[in-house]
Design an enzyme around this catalytic site. Structure first.
Site, PDB file in Angstrom:
ATOM      1  N   HIS A 128     -25.087  22.593  -2.207  1.00 54.40           N
ATOM      2  CA  HIS A 128     -23.916  22.548  -3.089  1.00 54.40           C
ATOM      3  C   HIS A 128     -23.951  21.238  -3.863  1.00 54.40           C
ATOM      4  CE1 HIS A 128     -19.819  23.061  -4.537  1.00 54.40           C
ATOM      5  NE2 HIS A 128     -19.653  21.776  -4.284  1.00 54.40           N
ATOM      6  N   ASP A 132      -7.899  28.414  -0.359  1.00 52.40           N
ATOM      7  CA  ASP A 132      -8.383  27.439  -1.351  1.00 52.40           C
ATOM      8  C   ASP A 132      -8.006  27.876  -2.766  1.00 52.40           C
ATOM      9  OD1 ASP A 132      -9.948  25.068  -2.158  1.00 52.40           O
ATOM     10  OD2 ASP A 132     -11.154  26.574  -3.171  1.00 52.40           O
ATOM     11  N   LYS A 150     -15.385  26.662   1.846  1.00 49.22           N
ATOM     12  CA  LYS A 150     -16.083  27.755   1.145  1.00 49.22           C
ATOM     13  C   LYS A 150     -17.536  27.836   1.592  1.00 49.22           C
ATOM     14  CE  LYS A 150     -14.427  26.071  -2.707  1.00 49.22           C
ATOM     15  NZ  LYS A 150     -13.964  25.715  -4.036  1.00 49.22           N
TER      16      LYS A 150
HETATM   17  N1  URA Z   1     -14.758  21.572  -6.193  1.00 54.34           N
HETATM   18  C1  URA Z   1     -14.110  22.333  -5.292  1.00 54.34           C
HETATM   19  O1  URA Z   1     -14.557  23.409  -4.928  1.00 54.34           O
HETATM   20  N2  URA Z   1     -12.937  21.865  -4.803  1.00 54.34           N
HETATM   21  C2  URA Z   1     -12.410  20.682  -5.161  1.00 54.34           C
HETATM   22  O2  URA Z   1     -11.362  20.316  -4.666  1.00 54.34           O
HETATM   23  C3  URA Z   1     -13.097  19.911  -6.111  1.00 54.34           C
HETATM   24  C4  URA Z   1     -14.285  20.388  -6.605  1.00 54.34           C
END
Ligand code: URA
Length: 440
Positions: free
Chosen positions: A86, A165, A191
């Protein structure tokens, strides 16, 4: 008994600097989805967390509670080490498009769930969608089947993954609570951990074009994410990388797909390949596909030289419905109406001192290739290619970049931004290391 809480008590506790219990955090993560935590109460708590912070333990509990707010994909029946990467995002960051097929060619399974671009940073899903027919919205069984068959699958998050989220990020976005390390950490890691991975490599960027402008903030975020991985029993490594200039020489969608394919053919720019090899190398170590970095490097270079990595890209593209002919015929990708070549002025001599990634990102937006709001459509054809790099010598008329333009007025605005972004000076600047700390 988590059901016995009142949201206001939890808000007051955090407002006054207290540490929340696991049950209180679980009540919050569930409550934002089931309505027991009203939006105004959730935003009050988010603001209290913004100011008071969270301990490593609270952050790990929040991540876990958010992850369990929806489906957690179970990939235990998929054979092989499942490792993902990521990136916190930047301009010209197309590493995922190269890394996923490369890692798969080296023996890993790469279950990658990516995001869309927002603001000046691009998104992997939008780039993949420049390939005609490429489907990023797949069901979990389809995702799993491609992972088994090809070794890499790249899709968007399904609506069932981490619904907490979705809700919390939307609230943070409009209440000034995005830039908060425990909240960012829990958002990203919930995630990633819901993807069914065994281990994870993070590219945490800092600098002009990054989400985190200051290196110390990027380091703190990297540490928090590595700690959360540890608490979840998943090995996580974080590589800090500089993002003051765009990565590679292309930014946009079609332009980045082309540059990625060129990398897989062994013709990629050195900075982009350095980041790709550093991150993929760590994935190979975590997944047990290499014993040490020299072996990982040999395997990766062999996969590129033999064409195996490009073949994985073709297979993934075909499996996800994309027109694989683009690999050998870039003209099949969305193409802009014209090129606008931006050249150094007649009096310019010296070296490129700066290529401001943020301004380059704004140039992409000016061209119509970015998104100001999540609902905006992006123009895949427009973008930047042949961009100069910091430290290169400049003589009058040198090509600073080519803009791929569909609208003259937008092209003129983008050119003005590129002229601000590229700073030419008499002396070459001190080179800044691209790859910085590695945390594990
Ligand atoms: N990317 C994400 O997935 N969440 C955040 O809070 C900031 C960047």
């Amino acid at each position: 008994m988590s059901d016995s809480f009142f949201p206001q008590d939890i808000i007051i506790k955090k407002r006054d600097g207290g540490a929340l219990s696991r049950a209180e955090i679980e009540f919050f993560a569930r409550g934002v989805s089931d309505g027991r935590f009203a939006d105004y109460q959730a935003t009050a708590l988010l603001m209290a967390i913004f100011w008071r912070g969270m301990t490593a333990q609270e952050t790990a509990w929040l991540t876990d509670a958010m992850m369990r707010s929806g489906d957690v994909i179970d990939l235990r029946d998929v054979l092989g080490p499942k490792v993902d990467k990521h990136s916190t995002g930047g301009v010209g960051d197309k590493v995922s498009l190269i890394l996923a097929p490369l890692a798969a060619a080296c023996g890993l399974k790469v279950p990658m769930m990516s995001g869309r671009g927002l603001g000046h940073t691009g998104g992997t899903l939008d780039k993949l969608e420049a390939i005609p027919g490429f489907k990023v919205q797949l069901t979990v069984p389809e995702f799993r089947a491609i992972l088994v068959q090809v070794g890499a699958a790249m899709i968007g998050q399904t609506p069932q993954v981490v619904p907490a989220d979705r809700k919390l990020y939307a609230l943070r976005d409009v209440t000034g609570t995005v830039e908060c390390i425990p909240l960012i950490c829990a958002s990203i890691m919930s995630k990633k951990l819901a993807e069914g991975i065994d281990s994870l490599v993070l590219d945490v960027k800092f600098g002009r074009g990054a989400f985190m402008k200051r290196k110390e903030d990027a380091l703190a975020l990297a540490r928090a994410m590595v700690d959360v991985g540890k608490a979840a029993g998943k090995p996580v490594r974080a590589q800090l990388t500089a993002m003051n200039q765009p990565l590679g020489r292309a930014a946009g969608h079609t332009t980045e797909v082309i540059e990625s394919i060129e990398c897989l053919r062994g013709r990629g720019p050195s900075d982009l390949m350095a980041v790709t090899y550093a991150l993929t190398g760590q994935m190979l170590l975590l997944g047990g596909a290499a014993r040490d970095l020299p072996e990982a490097q040999r395997k990766m270079e062999a996969a590129i030289a033999s064409g195996d990595a490009l073949e994985k890209f073709r297979q993934m593209c075909t499996a996800q419905g994309g027109d694989v002919r683009v690999v050998d015929d870039y003209g099949r990708l969305p193409t802009a109406r014209k090129f606008l070549t931006v050249r150094a002025p007649a009096a310019a001599t010296g070296f490129v001192r700066e290529v401001d990634a943020l301004k380059c990102g704004h140039a992409i937006m000016a061209l119509g290739g970015g998104r100001a709001a999540v609902t905006d459509r992006v123009d895949h054809a427009v973008g930047i290619s042949d961009l100069v790099k910091i430290g290169e010598p400049v003589t009058p008329g040198k090509v600073l970049c080519k803009l791929h333009v569909n609208d003259d007025e937008r092209g003129a605005r983008a050119e003005a931004l590129i002229r601000e972004a590229v700073v030419i000076a008499p002396q070459a600047p001190e080179p800044e290391p691209l790859l910085q700390e590695l945390l594990s």
